[in-house]
Design an enzyme around this catalytic site. Structure first.
Site, short mmCIF file in Angstrom:
data_model
loop_
_atom_site.label_atom_id
_atom_site.label_comp_id
_atom_site.label_asym_id
_atom_site.label_seq_id
_atom_site.Cartn_x
_atom_site.Cartn_y
_atom_site.Cartn_z
N PHE A 162 -6.11 -0.42 -2.07
CA PHE A 162 -5.32 -1.64 -2.29
C PHE A 162 -5.08 -1.78 -3.79
O PHE A 162 -5.97 -2.14 -4.54
CB PHE A 162 -6.09 -2.86 -1.76
CG PHE A 162 -5.22 -4.07 -1.56
CD1 PHE A 162 -4.14 -4.35 -2.39
CD2 PHE A 162 -5.48 -4.95 -0.52
CE1 PHE A 162 -3.33 -5.46 -2.20
CE2 PHE A 162 -4.69 -6.07 -0.32
CZ PHE A 162 -3.62 -6.32 -1.17
N GLY B 67 8.72 -5.81 -5.79
CA GLY B 67 7.79 -4.91 -6.46
C GLY B 67 8.41 -4.04 -7.55
O GLY B 67 7.75 -3.66 -8.51
N ARG C 50 1.26 -9.22 -10.23
CA ARG C 50 2.46 -8.44 -10.52
C ARG C 50 2.61 -8.24 -12.03
O ARG C 50 3.17 -7.25 -12.48
CB ARG C 50 3.72 -9.15 -9.99
CG ARG C 50 3.85 -9.18 -8.47
CD ARG C 50 5.28 -9.56 -8.09
NE ARG C 50 5.39 -10.09 -6.74
CZ ARG C 50 5.59 -9.33 -5.65
NH1 ARG C 50 5.69 -8.02 -5.77
NH2 ARG C 50 5.70 -9.89 -4.47
N LYS D 205 1.44 7.00 -1.97
CA LYS D 205 0.14 7.22 -1.31
C LYS D 205 0.35 8.28 -0.24
O LYS D 205 0.68 7.96 0.91
CB LYS D 205 -0.33 5.92 -0.64
CG LYS D 205 -0.74 4.81 -1.60
CD LYS D 205 -1.19 3.58 -0.81
CE LYS D 205 -1.64 2.45 -1.69
NZ LYS D 205 -1.90 1.20 -0.91
N ASP E 7 4.30 3.65 0.60
CA ASP E 7 3.03 3.52 1.32
C ASP E 7 3.20 4.29 2.64
O ASP E 7 3.02 5.50 2.69
CB ASP E 7 2.75 2.02 1.52
CG ASP E 7 1.29 1.74 1.80
OD1 ASP E 7 0.70 2.45 2.61
OD2 ASP E 7 0.74 0.80 1.21
N ASP F 16 8.60 0.75 -6.51
CA ASP F 16 7.28 0.75 -7.12
C ASP F 16 6.34 1.68 -6.35
O ASP F 16 5.58 2.44 -6.95
CB ASP F 16 6.70 -0.67 -7.20
CG ASP F 16 6.77 -1.40 -5.87
OD1 ASP F 16 7.66 -1.09 -5.06
OD2 ASP F 16 5.93 -2.30 -5.63
N ASP G 193 1.70 -6.70 -5.90
CA ASP G 193 0.98 -7.98 -5.83
C ASP G 193 -0.10 -8.00 -4.76
O ASP G 193 -0.12 -7.18 -3.84
CB ASP G 193 1.96 -9.11 -5.52
CG ASP G 193 2.43 -9.08 -4.06
OD1 ASP G 193 2.86 -8.01 -3.58
OD2 ASP G 193 2.35 -10.12 -3.38
C1 PRP Z 1 6.17 -2.92 -0.85
C2 PRP Z 1 6.83 -1.95 -1.80
C3 PRP Z 1 7.78 -1.19 -0.93
C4 PRP Z 1 7.08 -1.21 0.42
C5 PRP Z 1 6.43 0.11 0.65
O1 PRP Z 1 6.97 -4.05 -0.72
O2 PRP Z 1 7.50 -2.60 -2.85
O3 PRP Z 1 9.03 -1.80 -0.84
O4 PRP Z 1 6.08 -2.23 0.40
O5 PRP Z 1 5.73 0.12 1.87
P1 PRP Z 1 6.05 1.14 3.03
O6 PRP Z 1 6.19 2.50 2.41
O7 PRP Z 1 4.81 1.03 3.90
O8 PRP Z 1 7.28 0.73 3.75
P2 PRP Z 1 6.48 -5.38 -0.01
O9 PRP Z 1 7.01 -5.40 1.38
O10 PRP Z 1 5.00 -5.56 -0.20
O11 PRP Z 1 7.27 -6.52 -0.81
P3 PRP Z 1 7.27 -6.87 -2.39
O12 PRP Z 1 7.88 -5.66 -3.10
O13 PRP Z 1 8.13 -8.07 -2.50
O14 PRP Z 1 5.85 -7.10 -2.83
#
Ligand code: PRP
Length: 183
Positions: A156, A48, A169, A135, A107, A104, A163
């Site tokens: 979302f 991300g 992305r 968030k 969450d 990025d 993505d």
């Molecule tokens: C997303 C984002 C963070 C993580 C945040 O990655 O890039 O690394 O989730 O979520 P959290 O605060 O709930 O831990 P993801 O696991 O979707 O992988 P990606 O970056 O490859 O899309």
């Protein structure tokens, strides 16, 4: 692509490419000042963070090296498990380095919480976080995040590295994905 190119797939643009660009300049100026004379290492969290790392690092005036981690926070099948697996480790020894993690989005905060602990245990001189998006209402753990781009609602969102099933992305803006796309 821009939001207009996928207008039927999104319900609202939350942050435009122009707003992101202005924010990155602002944060880069702070980071330039805060890390003056320090051995700074940027660490991006794949996948991300690729867009924010590319644009943010080029907005800096210092030659900061960059490294990458790939982690999976899904562990036992749920995103909230807090089980983080390393899929690709750092190539760099971070002992004594001033690490700035570039993300990025925060969450639940579980991924970053784990990374902060892990990097501190490896002997980094300091570990700070720059997250383009956060968030606040989704937080399961509080993550000390020195640099935040935008606080956004618990929706979302896709674009600028984020993505849905590996798509969107390459959307230049950050937008809310329409429910019909994923339901
Ligand atoms: C997303 C984002 C963070 C993580 C945040 O990655 O890039 O690394 O989730 O979520 P959290 O605060 O709930 O831990 P993801 O696991 O979707 O992988 P990606 O970056 O490859 O899309």
């Amino acid at each position: 692509m821009r939001a207009a190119d996928v207008s039927s797939d999104i319900t609202e643009v939350l942050v435009t490419e122009e707003q992101i660009s202005a924010k990155l300049e602002e944060v880069a100026a702070r980071v330039d000042a805060d890390y003056e004379g320090k051995d700074l290492l940027l660490v991006g969290v794949l996948k991300g963070a690729i867009m924010v790392m590319a644009d943010f690092s080029r907005a800096l005036k210092v030659t900061a090296p960059m490294d990458w981690m790939a982690v999976s926070s899904y562990g036992a099948g749920t995103k909230s498990s807090g089980v983080v697996q390393i899929r690709k480790d750092l190539d760099t020894d971070i002992l004594g380095k001033h690490v700035l993690i570039v993300e990025d989005i925060i969450d639940s905060g579980l991924t970053l919480s784990w990374l902060l602990e892990n990097f501190t245990a490896r002997g980094a001189a300091s570990v700070e976080v720059f997250a383009l998006l956060r968030k606040p209402e989704a937080a399961k753990v509080e993550v000390p995040c020195k640099y935040v781009g935008f606080d956004i609602p618990t929706e979302f969102v896709v674009g600028y590295g984020l993505d849905y099933a590996e798509r969107y992305r390459n959307l230049r803006d950050v937008a809310i994905l329409a429910p019909h796309v994923y339901s």
